[in-house]
Scaffold this motif. Structure first.
Motif, PDB file in Angstrom:
ATOM      1  N   ASP A  42       0.826  -1.216   0.000  1.00 29.96           N
ATOM      2  CA  ASP A  42       0.000   0.000   0.000  1.00 29.96           C
ATOM      3  C   ASP A  42       0.856   1.260   0.000  1.00 29.96           C
ATOM      4  OD1 ASP A  42      -2.348  -1.386  -0.041  1.00 29.96           O
ATOM      5  OD2 ASP A  42      -2.449  -1.563   2.153  1.00 29.96           O
ATOM      6  N   ARG A  43       2.140   1.113   0.311  1.00 33.50           N
ATOM      7  CA  ARG A  43       3.048   2.271   0.269  1.00 33.50           C
ATOM      8  C   ARG A  43       4.214   1.974  -0.681  1.00 33.50           C
ATOM      9  NH1 ARG A  43       5.653   3.819   4.535  1.00 33.50           N
ATOM     10  NH2 ARG A  43       5.579   1.775   5.501  1.00 33.50           N
ATOM     11  N   GLY A  44       3.857   1.417  -1.833  1.00 38.17           N
ATOM     12  CA  GLY A  44       4.885   1.176  -2.857  1.00 38.17           C
ATOM     13  C   GLY A  44       5.944   0.184  -2.410  1.00 38.17           C
ATOM     14  N   TRP A  45       5.575  -0.763  -1.571  1.00 30.62           N
ATOM     15  CA  TRP A  45       6.504  -1.785  -1.055  1.00 30.62           C
ATOM     16  C   TRP A  45       7.661  -1.172  -0.251  1.00 30.62           C
ATOM     17  CZ3 TRP A  45       4.784  -6.557  -0.800  1.00 30.62           C
ATOM     18  CH2 TRP A  45       4.005  -7.103  -1.823  1.00 30.62           C
ATOM     19  N   GLN A  46       7.377  -0.066   0.448  1.00 32.80           N
ATOM     20  CA  GLN A  46       8.421   0.513   1.321  1.00 32.80           C
ATOM     21  C   GLN A  46       8.467  -0.281   2.628  1.00 32.80           C
ATOM     22  OE1 GLN A  46      10.486   3.070   0.397  1.00 32.80           O
ATOM     23  NE2 GLN A  46       9.501   2.707  -1.574  1.00 32.80           N
ATOM     24  N   PRO A  47       9.625  -0.302   3.286  1.00 37.55           N
ATOM     25  CA  PRO A  47       9.722  -1.035   4.555  1.00 37.55           C
ATOM     26  C   PRO A  47       8.832  -0.406   5.630  1.00 37.55           C
ATOM     27  CG  PRO A  47      11.898  -0.267   3.846  1.00 37.55           C
ATOM     28  CD  PRO A  47      10.898   0.298   2.879  1.00 37.55           C
ATOM     29  N   ASP A  48       8.222  -1.242   6.439  1.00 33.80           N
ATOM     30  CA  ASP A  48       7.419  -0.777   7.576  1.00 33.80           C
ATOM     31  C   ASP A  48       8.387  -0.599   8.758  1.00 33.80           C
ATOM     32  OD1 ASP A  48       5.892  -0.645   9.878  1.00 33.80           O
ATOM     33  OD2 ASP A  48       4.349  -2.011   9.129  1.00 33.80           O
ATOM     34  N   LEU A  49       8.795   0.643   8.986  1.00 33.85           N
ATOM     35  CA  LEU A  49       9.877   0.894   9.946  1.00 33.85           C
ATOM     36  C   LEU A  49       9.457   0.578  11.379  1.00 33.85           C
ATOM     37  CD1 LEU A  49      11.317   4.195   8.429  1.00 33.85           C
ATOM     38  CD2 LEU A  49      12.133   1.858   8.105  1.00 33.85           C
ATOM     39  N   ASP A  50       8.185   0.813  11.711  1.00 33.98           N
ATOM     40  CA  ASP A  50       7.734   0.493  13.075  1.00 33.98           C
ATOM     41  C   ASP A  50       7.789  -1.014  13.305  1.00 33.98           C
ATOM     42  OD1 ASP A  50       7.320   3.097  13.727  1.00 33.98           O
ATOM     43  OD2 ASP A  50       5.244   3.103  12.994  1.00 33.98           O
ATOM     44  N   HIS A  51       7.354  -1.743  12.286  1.00 40.89           N
ATOM     45  CA  HIS A  51       7.415  -3.198  12.415  1.00 40.89           C
ATOM     46  C   HIS A  51       8.867  -3.648  12.573  1.00 40.89           C
ATOM     47  CE1 HIS A  51       7.008  -7.429  10.691  1.00 40.89           C
ATOM     48  NE2 HIS A  51       6.366  -7.449  11.842  1.00 40.89           N
ATOM     49  N   LEU A  52       9.728  -3.079  11.764  1.00 45.44           N
ATOM     50  CA  LEU A  52      11.153  -3.418  11.831  1.00 45.44           C
ATOM     51  C   LEU A  52      11.706  -3.172  13.245  1.00 45.44           C
ATOM     52  CD1 LEU A  52      13.936  -3.964  10.585  1.00 45.44           C
ATOM     53  CD2 LEU A  52      13.915  -1.708   9.631  1.00 45.44           C
TER      54      LEU A  52
ATOM     55  N   GLY B 285      10.638  -4.459  -6.995  1.00 46.08           N
ATOM     56  CA  GLY B 285      10.948  -3.316  -7.861  1.00 46.08           C
ATOM     57  C   GLY B 285      10.937  -1.988  -7.123  1.00 46.08           C
ATOM     58  N   ALA B 286      10.812  -2.027  -5.785  1.00 46.80           N
ATOM     59  CA  ALA B 286      10.785  -0.773  -5.017  1.00 46.80           C
ATOM     60  C   ALA B 286      12.178  -0.138  -4.975  1.00 46.80           C
ATOM     61  CB  ALA B 286      10.315  -1.036  -3.588  1.00 46.80           C
ATOM     62  N   VAL B 287      12.195   1.191  -4.915  1.00 46.85           N
ATOM     63  CA  VAL B 287      13.416   1.951  -4.640  1.00 46.85           C
ATOM     64  C   VAL B 287      13.102   2.796  -3.412  1.00 46.85           C
ATOM     65  CG1 VAL B 287      14.896   3.814  -5.490  1.00 46.85           C
ATOM     66  CG2 VAL B 287      14.195   1.978  -7.040  1.00 46.85           C
ATOM     67  N   TYR B 288      13.991   2.797  -2.442  1.00 48.21           N
ATOM     68  CA  TYR B 288      13.700   3.495  -1.187  1.00 48.21           C
ATOM     69  C   TYR B 288      14.124   4.961  -1.267  1.00 48.21           C
ATOM     70  CZ  TYR B 288      13.402  -1.334   0.557  1.00 48.21           C
ATOM     71  OH  TYR B 288      13.084  -2.653   0.729  1.00 48.21           O
ATOM     72  N   PRO B 289      13.228   5.862  -0.845  1.00 52.67           N
ATOM     73  CA  PRO B 289      13.615   7.279  -0.848  1.00 52.67           C
ATOM     74  C   PRO B 289      14.666   7.572   0.214  1.00 52.67           C
ATOM     75  CG  PRO B 289      11.396   7.007   0.055  1.00 52.67           C
ATOM     76  CD  PRO B 289      11.860   5.646  -0.373  1.00 52.67           C
ATOM     77  N   ARG B 290      15.301   8.727   0.054  1.00 50.74           N
ATOM     78  CA  ARG B 290      16.389   9.133   0.951  1.00 50.74           C
ATOM     79  C   ARG B 290      15.981   9.086   2.435  1.00 50.74           C
ATOM     80  NH1 ARG B 290      20.878  12.813   1.208  1.00 50.74           N
ATOM     81  NH2 ARG B 290      20.593  14.117   3.033  1.00 50.74           N
ATOM     82  N   GLU B 291      14.748   9.556   2.756  1.00 49.20           N
ATOM     83  CA  GLU B 291      14.337   9.555   4.177  1.00 49.20           C
ATOM     84  C   GLU B 291      14.295   8.135   4.740  1.00 49.20           C
ATOM     85  OE1 GLU B 291      10.996  10.580   2.028  1.00 49.20           O
ATOM     86  OE2 GLU B 291      12.919  11.275   1.275  1.00 49.20           O
ATOM     87  N   THR B 292      13.823   7.203   3.918  1.00 50.20           N
ATOM     88  CA  THR B 292      13.750   5.806   4.380  1.00 50.20           C
ATOM     89  C   THR B 292      15.158   5.260   4.589  1.00 50.20           C
ATOM     90  OG1 THR B 292      11.738   5.582   3.102  1.00 50.20           O
ATOM     91  CG2 THR B 292      12.792   3.535   3.808  1.00 50.20           C
ATOM     92  N   ARG B 293      16.028   5.575   3.653  1.00 51.31           N
ATOM     93  CA  ARG B 293      17.408   5.093   3.774  1.00 51.31           C
ATOM     94  C   ARG B 293      18.056   5.665   5.045  1.00 51.31           C
ATOM     95  NH1 ARG B 293      20.844   5.462  -1.466  1.00 51.31           N
ATOM     96  NH2 ARG B 293      20.513   3.371  -2.175  1.00 51.31           N
ATOM     97  N   LEU B 294      17.809   6.960   5.296  1.00 45.06           N
ATOM     98  CA  LEU B 294      18.381   7.578   6.508  1.00 45.06           C
ATOM     99  C   LEU B 294      17.806   6.926   7.762  1.00 45.06           C
ATOM    100  CD1 LEU B 294      18.370  11.335   5.425  1.00 45.06           C
ATOM    101  CD2 LEU B 294      20.393   9.987   6.081  1.00 45.06           C
ATOM    102  N   ALA B 295      16.494   6.661   7.732  1.00 49.68           N
ATOM    103  CA  ALA B 295      15.863   6.047   8.909  1.00 49.68           C
ATOM    104  C   ALA B 295      16.435   4.652   9.154  1.00 49.68           C
ATOM    105  CB  ALA B 295      14.348   5.978   8.706  1.00 49.68           C
ATOM    106  N   LEU B 296      16.675   3.923   8.093  1.00 52.74           N
ATOM    107  CA  LEU B 296      17.229   2.566   8.248  1.00 52.74           C
ATOM    108  C   LEU B 296      18.656   2.630   8.813  1.00 52.74           C
ATOM    109  CD1 LEU B 296      15.781   1.181   4.917  1.00 52.74           C
ATOM    110  CD2 LEU B 296      15.256   0.249   7.185  1.00 52.74           C
ATOM    111  N   LEU B 297      19.415   3.599   8.348  1.00 49.64           N
ATOM    112  CA  LEU B 297      20.774   3.767   8.892  1.00 49.64           C
ATOM    113  C   LEU B 297      20.711   4.089  10.383  1.00 49.64           C
ATOM    114  CD1 LEU B 297      22.392   5.819   5.989  1.00 49.64           C
ATOM    115  CD2 LEU B 297      23.244   3.630   6.853  1.00 49.64           C
ATOM    116  N   GLU B 298      19.749   4.925  10.739  1.00 52.75           N
ATOM    117  CA  GLU B 298      19.650   5.334  12.146  1.00 52.75           C
ATOM    118  C   GLU B 298      19.232   4.155  13.037  1.00 52.75           C
ATOM    119  OE1 GLU B 298      17.622   9.103  12.677  1.00 52.75           O
ATOM    120  OE2 GLU B 298      16.960   8.367  14.645  1.00 52.75           O
ATOM    121  N   ILE B 299      18.275   3.371  12.555  1.00 48.84           N
ATOM    122  CA  ILE B 299      17.835   2.204  13.342  1.00 48.84           C
ATOM    123  C   ILE B 299      19.023   1.257  13.556  1.00 48.84           C
ATOM    124  CG2 ILE B 299      16.372   0.130  13.305  1.00 48.84           C
ATOM    125  CD1 ILE B 299      14.290   1.800  11.721  1.00 48.84           C
TER     126      ILE B 299
END
Ligand SMILES: Cc1ncc(COP(=O)(O)O)c(C=O)c1O
Length: 408
Positions: free
Chosen positions: A158-168, A189-203
């Motif tokens: 529902d969000r373009g196959w972006q990672p569910d950060l809360d679930h993670l 086929g998803a590409v993660y936007p910069r904010e998602t990439r930054l959030a993943l690095l932070e987690i």
């Protein structure tokens, strides 16, 4: 000598660990062979390899391998790879914003071997590894083999196959060691936007996790090559992987590389990876010479490749979304789409995919082969075939889907 007793002819047992090692993308081919044996032609949309669909390995890369062989470079190389190619990889990462020295680069038999070496070096039996679902199945297969635990974090259609950060975040335990990212993603086929990439690095940073960043499709994002994940934070604990298999159109060469981020916190991991790599002697030698050619020579063909892929991505998403009961997120990179069919009660993704194969000869892979719930009704299409062929295949999928839903 006496003939052996028949009991001694029983099959030798195989190791228990093999039962956890599954790779649906190839396993499903056995079903396709049965369909072929029964006289129906099969259209193979199961494996992500550009060559059979007419995409060609660039000639300057073939020349580099040819030259290397003729110049006598047919022996073992140093186990981390030849120096000029390691330097070319280090420079390429550095130019793209992930500063790394050549001694932190290893050449590997494809991305696959890099992944296996890194997991082998970092993950103990019973440790936990966060893996996106749906996922490229090598990760779960390797973890099963070493007795470690795959912990799936959701990515959301529902969000373009972006990672569910809360679930993670909710899945992290004291045993979590590694976070796997695949961006651009196979199978979605998803590409993660910069904010998602930054959030993943932070987690990862907050929880002391090493990120394994699978960047094998990094040059196949439709907006142009993606910067490496670690370019957002060169001191993050990131190990990046890529290869010549996809964007350089040479999958059979098994020419890949990995770069271990510059943080001293990864020094022990680097030493462990090198130790494991010593045991397999080297990756294919002559192909290492093509890595330098690939990374320092002409790459303009990649633009054409991305254009061709984007055309097919649009065709695929629009044709799948036109099928009643089906929806499909538009892929942003690579050559995979993950449509989802609203299944009738009691049916699985495998029922749909095997029915499609047997009735039409079209071979796709069921989403549960990538870790998805069989009731989700997902399946993966590899859309490398020429558009007119894809179009005919999508007619078959539409006709079969209507029948499948009507007779369920
Ligand atoms: C996400 C992902 N990682 C790794 C690989 C393995 O690639 P290689 O040929 O570089 O081993 C693939 C192959 O399809 C892939 O899709």
């Amino acid at each position: 000598m006496q003939a052996p007793a028949s009991s001694s002819l029983s099959p030798f047992p195989v190791a228990r660990r093999v039962s956890g090692f599954t790779y649906a993308i190839r396993n499903i081919v056995a079903e396709a062979k049965k369909v072929e044996a029964a006289g129906r032609a099969v259209k193979y949309l199961n494996i992500g390899v550009p060559i059979p669909f007419g995409f060609k390995t660039p000639p300057h890369l073939i020349d580099a391998v040819d030259r290397a062989m003729r110049d006598g470079h047919n022996g073992y190389t140093p186990s981390p790879g030849i120096a000029p190619a390691r330097e070319a990889v280090a420079k390429d990462f550095t130019d793209r914003g992930m500063p790394v020295s050549a001694d932190r680069v290893l050449l590997t038999s494809g991305t696959s071997e890099g992944i296996e070496l890194a997991i082998g070096a970092l993950v103990d039996t019973d440790d936990e590894v966060l893996v996106p679902v749906p996922t490229y199945p090598l990760y779960t297969a390797v973890l099963a083999k070493i007795g470690a635990k795959t912990v799936y974090y959701r990515t959301d259609p529902d969000r373009g196959w972006q990672p569910d950060l809360d679930h993670l975040r909710s899945l992290i335990t004291p045993r979590t060691r590694v976070l796997v990212l695949i961006d651009p993603n196979n199978p979605t086929g998803a590409v993660y936007p910069r904010e998602t990439r930054l959030a993943l690095l932070e987690i990862a940073d907050q929880h002391n996790l090493v990120i394994l960043s699978d960047e094998v499709y990094g040059d196949l994002a439709y907006t142009g090559s993606l910067p490496p994940l670690a370019s957002l934070n060169p001191d993050a604990a990131v190990i990046a992987f890529s290869s010549m298999s996809k964007a350089y159109v040479a999958p059979g060469w098994r020419a890949g590389w990995m770069a271990v981020g510059r943080t001293p916190r990864l020094d022990d991991a680097l030493a462990a990876i090198k130790k494991l790599a010593d045991g397999r002697l080297c990756s294919p030698g002559p192909m290492q010479y093509a890595i330098t050619a690939a990374l320092t020579g002409d790459r303009s063909y990649q633009q054409q490749f991305r254009t061709e892929l984007e055309l097919r991505a649009k065709l695929t998403a629009s044709r799948m979304n036109a099928i009643p009961g089906m929806r499909c997120v538009m892929p942003q990179g690579a050559f995979y789409a993950m449509p989802q069919l609203k299944l009738p009660a009691g049916k699985t993704d495998e029922d749909f995919v095997l029915g499609l194969l047997r009735e039409t000869g079209v071979l796709v892979v069921y989403g549960s082969g990538f870790g998805a719930d069989p009731a989700d009704g997902t399946f993966r299409i590899v859309y490398l075939a020429p558009p007119h062929e894809l179009s005919a295949i999508y007619d078959d999928i539409a006709t079969f889907t209507a029948r499948f839903l009507a007779t369920a």
